[in-house]
Design a protein around this motif. Structure first.
Motif, PDB file in Angstrom:
ATOM      1  N   ARG A 120       0.817  -1.214   0.000  1.00  0.00           N
ATOM      2  CA  ARG A 120       0.000   0.000   0.000  1.00  0.00           C
ATOM      3  C   ARG A 120       0.854   1.269   0.000  1.00  0.00           C
ATOM      4  NH1 ARG A 120      -2.840   1.127   5.843  1.00  0.00           N
ATOM      5  NH2 ARG A 120      -0.944   1.331   7.092  1.00  0.00           N
ATOM      6  N   ASN A 121       2.043   1.225   0.611  1.00  0.00           N
ATOM      7  CA  ASN A 121       2.928   2.390   0.575  1.00  0.00           C
ATOM      8  C   ASN A 121       3.337   2.697  -0.855  1.00  0.00           C
ATOM      9  OD1 ASN A 121       2.754   1.671   3.259  1.00  0.00           O
ATOM     10  ND2 ASN A 121       4.857   2.210   3.728  1.00  0.00           N
ATOM     11  N   ARG A 122       3.660   1.623  -1.603  1.00  0.00           N
ATOM     12  CA  ARG A 122       4.083   1.795  -2.987  1.00  0.00           C
ATOM     13  C   ARG A 122       2.934   2.339  -3.836  1.00  0.00           C
ATOM     14  NH1 ARG A 122       7.106  -2.929  -3.562  1.00  0.00           N
ATOM     15  NH2 ARG A 122       5.278  -4.093  -4.230  1.00  0.00           N
ATOM     16  N   THR A 123       1.739   1.773  -3.639  1.00  0.00           N
ATOM     17  CA  THR A 123       0.572   2.238  -4.386  1.00  0.00           C
ATOM     18  C   THR A 123       0.259   3.695  -4.065  1.00  0.00           C
ATOM     19  OG1 THR A 123      -0.355  -0.004  -4.387  1.00  0.00           O
ATOM     20  CG2 THR A 123      -1.871   1.800  -4.836  1.00  0.00           C
ATOM     21  N   GLY A 124       0.361   4.054  -2.786  1.00  0.00           N
ATOM     22  CA  GLY A 124       0.123   5.434  -2.384  1.00  0.00           C
ATOM     23  C   GLY A 124       1.109   6.400  -3.024  1.00  0.00           C
ATOM     24  N   SER A 125       2.360   5.962  -3.151  1.00  0.00           N
ATOM     25  CA  SER A 125       3.376   6.827  -3.767  1.00  0.00           C
ATOM     26  C   SER A 125       3.078   7.061  -5.242  1.00  0.00           C
ATOM     27  CB  SER A 125       4.769   6.211  -3.595  1.00  0.00           C
ATOM     28  OG  SER A 125       4.968   5.114  -4.480  1.00  0.00           O
ATOM     29  N   TYR A 126       2.528   6.045  -5.931  1.00  0.00           N
ATOM     30  CA  TYR A 126       2.171   6.227  -7.344  1.00  0.00           C
ATOM     31  C   TYR A 126       1.073   7.283  -7.493  1.00  0.00           C
ATOM     32  CZ  TYR A 126       4.613   1.750  -8.091  1.00  0.00           C
ATOM     33  OH  TYR A 126       5.547   0.744  -8.146  1.00  0.00           O
ATOM     34  N   ILE A 127       0.057   7.193  -6.629  1.00  0.00           N
ATOM     35  CA  ILE A 127      -1.051   8.157  -6.702  1.00  0.00           C
ATOM     36  C   ILE A 127      -0.570   9.561  -6.337  1.00  0.00           C
ATOM     37  CG2 ILE A 127      -3.324   8.758  -5.781  1.00  0.00           C
ATOM     38  CD1 ILE A 127      -3.726   5.752  -5.221  1.00  0.00           C
ATOM     39  N   ALA A 128       0.247   9.652  -5.281  1.00  0.00           N
ATOM     40  CA  ALA A 128       0.749  10.960  -4.844  1.00  0.00           C
ATOM     41  C   ALA A 128       1.648  11.585  -5.894  1.00  0.00           C
ATOM     42  CB  ALA A 128       1.500  10.809  -3.521  1.00  0.00           C
ATOM     43  N   ARG A 129       2.417  10.763  -6.602  1.00  0.00           N
ATOM     44  CA  ARG A 129       3.266  11.297  -7.667  1.00  0.00           C
ATOM     45  C   ARG A 129       2.400  11.826  -8.815  1.00  0.00           C
ATOM     46  NH1 ARG A 129       8.794  10.057  -8.127  1.00  0.00           N
ATOM     47  NH2 ARG A 129       9.725  10.994  -9.977  1.00  0.00           N
ATOM     48  N   PHE A 130       1.316  11.135  -9.090  1.00  0.00           N
ATOM     49  CA  PHE A 130       0.381  11.577 -10.128  1.00  0.00           C
ATOM     50  C   PHE A 130      -0.204  12.942  -9.774  1.00  0.00           C
ATOM     51  CE2 PHE A 130      -3.655  11.647 -12.405  1.00  0.00           C
ATOM     52  CZ  PHE A 130      -3.332  11.094 -13.636  1.00  0.00           C
ATOM     53  N   THR A 131      -0.692  13.102  -8.533  1.00  0.00           N
ATOM     54  CA  THR A 131      -1.287  14.379  -8.122  1.00  0.00           C
ATOM     55  C   THR A 131      -0.233  15.479  -8.017  1.00  0.00           C
ATOM     56  OG1 THR A 131      -1.120  13.759  -5.773  1.00  0.00           O
ATOM     57  CG2 THR A 131      -3.193  13.270  -6.910  1.00  0.00           C
ATOM     58  N   ALA A 147       9.810   5.179  -2.550  1.00  0.00           N
ATOM     59  CA  ALA A 147       8.642   4.373  -2.196  1.00  0.00           C
ATOM     60  C   ALA A 147       8.112   3.605  -3.402  1.00  0.00           C
ATOM     61  CB  ALA A 147       7.538   5.266  -1.616  1.00  0.00           C
ATOM     62  N   GLY A 148       8.243   4.195  -4.589  1.00  0.00           N
ATOM     63  CA  GLY A 148       7.736   3.553  -5.798  1.00  0.00           C
ATOM     64  C   GLY A 148       8.490   2.312  -6.217  1.00  0.00           C
ATOM     65  N   VAL A 149       9.739   2.187  -5.772  1.00  0.00           N
ATOM     66  CA  VAL A 149      10.550   1.016  -6.141  1.00  0.00           C
ATOM     67  C   VAL A 149      10.974   0.208  -4.911  1.00  0.00           C
ATOM     68  CG1 VAL A 149      11.416   2.042  -8.271  1.00  0.00           C
ATOM     69  CG2 VAL A 149      12.667   2.436  -6.146  1.00  0.00           C
ATOM     70  N   ALA A 150      10.471   0.575  -3.745  1.00  0.00           N
ATOM     71  CA  ALA A 150      10.866  -0.106  -2.502  1.00  0.00           C
ATOM     72  C   ALA A 150      10.382  -1.548  -2.481  1.00  0.00           C
ATOM     73  CB  ALA A 150      10.300   0.649  -1.296  1.00  0.00           C
ATOM     74  N   GLY A 151      11.283  -2.454  -2.070  1.00  0.00           N
ATOM     75  CA  GLY A 151      10.923  -3.849  -1.906  1.00  0.00           C
ATOM     76  C   GLY A 151      10.663  -4.610  -3.192  1.00  0.00           C
ATOM     77  N   LEU A 184      12.032  -7.132 -11.450  1.00  0.00           N
ATOM     78  CA  LEU A 184      10.855  -6.287 -11.684  1.00  0.00           C
ATOM     79  C   LEU A 184      11.163  -4.801 -11.517  1.00  0.00           C
ATOM     80  CD1 LEU A 184       8.011  -8.265  -9.854  1.00  0.00           C
ATOM     81  CD2 LEU A 184       8.644  -8.323 -12.271  1.00  0.00           C
ATOM     82  N   SER A 185      12.439  -4.452 -11.320  1.00  0.00           N
ATOM     83  CA  SER A 185      12.785  -3.047 -11.069  1.00  0.00           C
ATOM     84  C   SER A 185      12.472  -2.173 -12.279  1.00  0.00           C
ATOM     85  CB  SER A 185      14.254  -2.918 -10.672  1.00  0.00           C
ATOM     86  OG  SER A 185      15.104  -3.403 -11.685  1.00  0.00           O
ATOM     87  N   GLY A 186      12.627  -2.720 -13.488  1.00  0.00           N
ATOM     88  CA  GLY A 186      12.300  -1.954 -14.689  1.00  0.00           C
ATOM     89  C   GLY A 186      10.813  -1.666 -14.771  1.00  0.00           C
ATOM     90  N   ALA A 187       9.989  -2.659 -14.438  1.00  0.00           N
ATOM     91  CA  ALA A 187       8.536  -2.479 -14.454  1.00  0.00           C
ATOM     92  C   ALA A 187       8.108  -1.438 -13.416  1.00  0.00           C
ATOM     93  CB  ALA A 187       7.844  -3.813 -14.191  1.00  0.00           C
ATOM     94  N   ALA A 188       8.678  -1.522 -12.208  1.00  0.00           N
ATOM     95  CA  ALA A 188       8.346  -0.561 -11.156  1.00  0.00           C
ATOM     96  C   ALA A 188       8.821   0.843 -11.527  1.00  0.00           C
ATOM     97  CB  ALA A 188       8.983  -0.992  -9.832  1.00  0.00           C
TER      98      ALA A 188
END
Length: 440
Positions: A250-261, A367-371, A376-380
């Motif tokens: 959820r941290n990673r997903t939240g970072s994607y949305i926050a980066r978008f906004t 946060a977007g690439v954490a863990g 899969l680092s290229g996809a993230a």
């Protein structure tokens, strides 16, 4: 991979390539008037100088990031630099509307460079060095965009708007040589390529950005329906273009949305504020570019202290802190009166905005690439950059749609800043709900 004790030339290659593509897009903002005069473009054609780049950039990010995972990031990165450099030459030498085609090709080159550069960073560094490198990478995102406004204004006023693009040619050549000599190839694990997912991702991104830029609801709805088709397909296969496991954190997903906004707010700010300065304060392109210097300088200084701050507080707390400071700066801009003049209405607020931006982008990137596992680092990285690229035109199009009829400059300024503040408020709420406050 051996643990490195110094960054070496690899970090320079990564940061400078990323800096070039971000700066290159911002140069357009302060040189549009001169460009239209030189190429005899009307307003509709001129808008596509930026739109063509944005559409292809956003459309090919996911595919480019995944190709780096499957075919080797070094060769994909070099290919991106070659396309970017060659298309920059074509843009710089343009004499008419063929510039739009060259900008579209340039967007493809940038779409390859952006996710691959971040994935190369993840391959090349570990531990404390990786944390610092990500901090510098995130800072580059903000500095490159705002510095592009300054450079674009100066080049347009002093020499020509063409120089900013022509300079990319020797820089790209230098980066290609350094990459071939200094960057190691990542380990490639044989895997099937998700051709259908790749095709759908490109079509969805192109339709979505195109629909947003021309305000066509039918095209936007079509792209959203295709997103559902894409997700159902990705869920069925084991070699997905974007593994859905990336969204389980959820941290990673939240970072994607926050980066978008974040980009919804900041691209609108970078694009519209120079126009307001030129109309309200009679600034030249150079002066409107230099007006962003308080933001750029504070952003740079903030980035220098970011690694120590992150080590002390943890990535999540710094990310939320940066969002709060950025939101505060934008709110102060909203309640300020532009009639007060640039120094009282904008310059001070820009310093706060620069501090927030400097402490937000790097933690969002981390946060977007954490863990994420190496394969899969290229996809993230592609997904992180896609959020960055698509958020801008969405925010700008929404603002333009609701503000185009406003004639009074002061009212226009306040309406723009209200939208920007709301975008950042949404990002703040997302980060609060997706990041536990006790995490360090």
């Amino acid at each position: 991979m051996k643990n490195k004790k110094t960054f070496g030339l690899v970090l320079f290659i990564i940061l400078f390539s990323y800096f070039l593509i971000l700066m290159d897009n911002s140069i357009i903002f302060t040189s549009t008037v001169k460009t239209s005069q030189d190429l005899n473009m009307n307003e509709a054609s001129l808008s596509w100088v930026s739109n063509a780049y944005t559409i292809t950039f956003g459309g090919f990010l996911l595919l480019a990031g995944r190709l780096g995972d499957l075919m080797g990031r070094k060769i994909i990165f070099v290919s991106g630099l070659f396309i970017f450099g060659l298309s920059s030459l074509a843009v710089g030498l343009s004499t008419s509307t063929e510039m739009i085609i060259a900008r579209a090709v340039q967007g493809i080159g940038s779409a390859i460079i952006a996710p691959t550069s971040l994935a190369l960073l993840m391959d090349s560094y570990q531990g404390n060095l990786r944390m610092k490198a990500i901090s510098y990478y995130g800072a580059t995102a903000g500095i490159g965009s705002s510095f592009g406004l300054i450079l674009g204004g100066w080049l347009t006023s002093a020499i020509s708007w063409r120089v900013g693009f022509l300079l990319n040619v020797p820089f790209s050549l230098l980066l290609i040589v350094l990459t071939l000599a200094k960057v190691q190839q990542n380990e490639i694990k044989p895997s099937k390529i998700d051709f259908l997912g790749s095709l759908l991702s490109v079509i969805i991104s192109v339709l979505f950005v195109y629909g947003i830029t021309i305000s066509n609801l039918l095209i936007i709805v079509a792209s959203l329906i295709l997103i559902l088709v894409f997700l159902l397909w990705e869920k069925r296969i084991t070699y997905a273009l974007i593994p859905l496991e990336l969204f389980k954190n959820r941290n990673r997903t939240g970072s994607y949305i926050a980066r978008f906004t974040f980009m919804m707010a900041m691209l609108t700010y970078w694009f519209i504020l120079p126009q307001i300065m030129q109309k309200m304060y009679n600034f030249s392109p150079l002066e409107s570019g230099l007006a962003f210097l308080p933001l750029t300088l504070v952003n740079f200084i903030a980035a220098l202290f970011l690694p120590k701050l992150t080590k002390a507080l943890g990535n999540s707390k710094v990310m939320i802190l940066g969002q709060v400071i950025l939101l505060t700066g934008m709110f102060l801009s909203f309640i300020s009166q532009p009639e007060w003049g640039y120094f009282y209405a904008m310059a001070f607020q820009m310093m706060i905005i620069g501090l927030g931006q400097g402490w937000l982008l790097a933690p969002l990137t981390a946060a977007g690439v954490a863990g994420v596992p190496p394969e899969l680092s290229g996809a993230a990285s592609g997904l992180t950059n896609m959020m960055h690229q698509l958020g801008g035109p969405v925010g700008l199009s929404i603002v333009v749609l609701f503000s185009s009829s406003v004639i009074d400059l002061s009212a226009y300024y306040h309406l723009i800043m209200a939208f920007i503040t709301v975008f950042l408020l949404i990002g703040f709420l997302v980060l609060i709900f997706t990041n536990p406050v006790n995490e360090k």
